[in-house]
Design an enzyme around this catalytic site. Structure first.
Site, PDB file in Angstrom:
ATOM      1  N   CYS A  22       0.825  -1.195   0.000  1.00 39.55           N
ATOM      2  CA  CYS A  22       0.000   0.000   0.000  1.00 39.55           C
ATOM      3  C   CYS A  22       0.864   1.251   0.000  1.00 39.55           C
ATOM      4  O   CYS A  22       1.698   1.441   0.882  1.00 39.55           O
ATOM      5  CB  CYS A  22      -0.934   0.017   1.196  1.00 39.55           C
ATOM      6  SG  CYS A  22      -2.075   1.389   1.122  1.00 39.55           S
TER       7      CYS A  22
ATOM      8  N   LYS B  20       0.494  -9.492  -1.288  1.00 42.29           N
ATOM      9  CA  LYS B  20      -0.052  -8.519  -2.243  1.00 42.29           C
ATOM     10  C   LYS B  20       1.029  -7.542  -2.659  1.00 42.29           C
ATOM     11  O   LYS B  20       1.587  -6.821  -1.830  1.00 42.29           O
ATOM     12  CB  LYS B  20      -1.237  -7.781  -1.637  1.00 42.29           C
ATOM     13  CG  LYS B  20      -1.891  -6.843  -2.637  1.00 42.29           C
ATOM     14  CD  LYS B  20      -3.283  -6.499  -2.252  1.00 42.29           C
ATOM     15  CE  LYS B  20      -3.901  -5.547  -3.261  1.00 42.29           C
ATOM     16  NZ  LYS B  20      -5.249  -5.156  -2.876  1.00 42.29           N
TER      17      LYS B  20
ATOM     18  N   ASN C 230      -1.779  -4.015  -6.441  1.00 39.45           N
ATOM     19  CA  ASN C 230      -2.274  -2.912  -5.623  1.00 39.45           C
ATOM     20  C   ASN C 230      -2.371  -1.652  -6.509  1.00 39.45           C
ATOM     21  O   ASN C 230      -2.048  -1.693  -7.695  1.00 39.45           O
ATOM     22  CB  ASN C 230      -1.339  -2.675  -4.427  1.00 39.45           C
ATOM     23  CG  ASN C 230      -2.112  -2.209  -3.206  1.00 39.45           C
ATOM     24  OD1 ASN C 230      -2.978  -1.340  -3.323  1.00 39.45           O
ATOM     25  ND2 ASN C 230      -1.813  -2.754  -2.048  1.00 39.45           N
TER      26      ASN C 230
HETATM   27  C1  LIG Z   1     -10.512   3.212  -1.474  1.00 41.10           C
HETATM   28  C2  LIG Z   1      -9.526   2.085  -1.623  1.00 41.10           C
HETATM   29  C3  LIG Z   1      -8.938   1.527  -0.489  1.00 41.10           C
HETATM   30  C4  LIG Z   1      -8.030   0.474  -0.612  1.00 41.10           C
HETATM   31  N1  LIG Z   1      -7.490  -0.086   0.513  1.00 41.10           N
HETATM   32  C5  LIG Z   1      -6.664  -1.157   0.401  1.00 41.10           C
HETATM   33  C6  LIG Z   1      -6.177  -1.830   1.558  1.00 41.10           C
HETATM   34  O1  LIG Z   1      -6.512  -1.496   2.714  1.00 41.10           O
HETATM   35  N2  LIG Z   1      -5.334  -2.873   1.379  1.00 41.10           N
HETATM   36  C7  LIG Z   1      -4.953  -3.308   0.145  1.00 41.10           C
HETATM   37  O2  LIG Z   1      -4.195  -4.280   0.039  1.00 41.10           O
HETATM   38  N3  LIG Z   1      -5.421  -2.708  -0.984  1.00 41.10           N
HETATM   39  C8  LIG Z   1      -6.263  -1.664  -0.868  1.00 41.10           C
HETATM   40  N4  LIG Z   1      -6.763  -1.079  -2.011  1.00 41.10           N
HETATM   41  C9  LIG Z   1      -6.372  -1.605  -3.327  1.00 41.10           C
HETATM   42  C10 LIG Z   1      -7.423  -2.577  -3.885  1.00 41.10           C
HETATM   43  O3  LIG Z   1      -7.577  -3.714  -3.049  1.00 41.10           O
HETATM   44  C11 LIG Z   1      -7.031  -3.049  -5.311  1.00 41.10           C
HETATM   45  O4  LIG Z   1      -5.800  -3.719  -5.248  1.00 41.10           O
HETATM   46  C12 LIG Z   1      -6.920  -1.896  -6.303  1.00 41.10           C
HETATM   47  O5  LIG Z   1      -7.863  -0.883  -6.011  1.00 41.10           O
HETATM   48  C13 LIG Z   1      -7.121  -2.362  -7.736  1.00 41.10           C
HETATM   49  O6  LIG Z   1      -8.410  -2.933  -7.928  1.00 41.10           O
HETATM   50  P1  LIG Z   1      -9.672  -2.078  -8.495  1.00 41.10           P
HETATM   51  O7  LIG Z   1      -9.191  -1.326  -9.691  1.00 41.10           O
HETATM   52  O8  LIG Z   1     -10.737  -3.105  -8.790  1.00 41.10           O
HETATM   53  O9  LIG Z   1     -10.092  -1.162  -7.393  1.00 41.10           O
HETATM   54  C14 LIG Z   1      -7.681  -0.015  -1.908  1.00 41.10           C
HETATM   55  C15 LIG Z   1      -8.264   0.548  -3.040  1.00 41.10           C
HETATM   56  C16 LIG Z   1      -9.189   1.582  -2.918  1.00 41.10           C
HETATM   57  C17 LIG Z   1      -9.806   2.153  -4.164  1.00 41.10           C
END
Ligand SMILES: Cc1cc2nc3c(=O)[nH]c(=O)nc-3n(C[C@H](O)[C@H](O)[C@H](O)COP(=O)(O)O)c2cc1C
Length: 284
Positions: free
Chosen positions: A130, A167, A194
């Site tokens: 992250c 991750k 991520n």
């Molecule tokens: C608002 C938000 C909060 C997130 N918080 C975390 C988190 O706490 N831990 C994590 O591993 N990834 C976190 N992510 C990343 C997502 O799990 C994912 O890897 C990333 O958004 C790509 O997928 P997507 O395009 O479908 O959102 C977060 C993403 C968003 C948008």
């Protein structure tokens, strides 16, 4: 009926569709819209040792085909999570992948020790990627040695039973070498990808839009990056299961990640526009 079941390490799931960490908290809000038992598993928001308020606001901005966020790992801390959030998910008969995040190698091991004795967990996702944590020097996933040490510490603490999914961040030059390192250290699977480190400037204030200045880009804008990352890592490590995520908003998008090499797909940003998106994607 089509058998959509999949496995990640020794964990079995009836569907390859998962929530993405941080996009469904601990499932309560989502349960108003979908039956949590119908999806592969709820991947919970990354939890840290102590409660955290997260970063300054604003924390989100819409971008072309995506969004940028800097939540900064806001959350209740592991003790509250294990006392309230996890038992609730288990009572709903949801399968659960718990995501942990730490600021030191020791914090990850401490979290793993606490999670080890909790019932009802299918796997542990270790968020070493992250980009939102306060101390920018500690993005473990961008440092091969630090990544390995985190997973090594978690593996040793956890023993052999619970699958570990590391991750990873796409913000590196050689993702395959990071992936190999964490697998050598004991990861059973990999979560890719991520968010992508990015920034938006507000033209009215002429300052960074986000309180945290930089944030993580997600949504369809990053899907080709996810496909590339999954493809490269799967080619190098074909036996290692990959949970893919990044901009999945339809069944076809999910299929693209599966064709690249993913055994499961997480849906994140799409669920902000439509909380039932994961079910639509699963049906498609
Ligand atoms: C608002 C938000 C909060 C997130 N918080 C975390 C988190 O706490 N831990 C994590 O591993 N990834 C976190 N992510 C990343 C997502 O799990 C994912 O890897 C990333 O958004 C790509 O997928 P997507 O395009 O479908 O959102 C977060 C993403 C968003 C948008």
């Amino acid at each position: 009926m089509i058998d959509l079941s999949t496995t990640l390490g020794n964990a079995w799931f009836p569907s390859p569709l998962f929530t993405a960490s941080g996009c469904a908290s601990s499932g309560k809000e989502l349960a108003q819209f979908i039956d949590l038992r119908e999806i592969g598993a709820v991947v919970t928001k990354s939890v840290m040792s102590k409660p955290r308020h997260g970063r300054a606001t604003p924390r989100m901005a819409e971008t072309p085909s995506g969004m940028i966020n800097s939540i900064g790992l806001q959350g209740p801390g592991i003790d509250q999570f294990l006392a309230h959030d996890l038992p609730w998910l288990v009572s709903q008969k949801a399968r659960v992948i718990v995501s942990i995040a730490g600021e030191t190698v020791e914090e990850y091991a401490t979290l793993a020790r606490k999670v080890r004795s909790a019932p009802g967990i299918s796997a542990l996702e270790v968020n070493i990627s992250c980009p939102n944590v306060e101390n920018r020097g500690l993005v473990f996933a961008c440092d091969p040695d630090a990544s390995r040490r985190v997973i090594d510490g978690v593996r040793k603490t956890l023993g052999g039973e619970l699958p570990i999914i590391a991750k990873l961040s796409p913000d590196v030059t050689d993702l395959v070498s990071i992936a190999k390192g964490v697998v050598d250290a004991g990861a059973d699977g990999l979560a890719l990808i991520n968010t992508v480190l990015s920034m938006v400037i507000n033209l009215d204030t002429m300052r960074p839009h986000l309180g945290g200045k930089t944030g993580g880009l997600s949504g369809p804008a990053i899907r080709p990056i996810a496909v590339r990352a999954i493809y490269q890592v799967h080619e190098a490590l074909p036996a290692v299961p990959i949970l893919g995520m990044g901009g999945v908003a339809s069944g076809r998008d999910a299929l693209e990640l599966i064709l690249a090499g993913a055994k499961g797909v997480s849906v994140g940003t799409a669920s902000f526009g439509d909380p039932a998106a994961i079910i639509t994607i699963q049906n498609e």
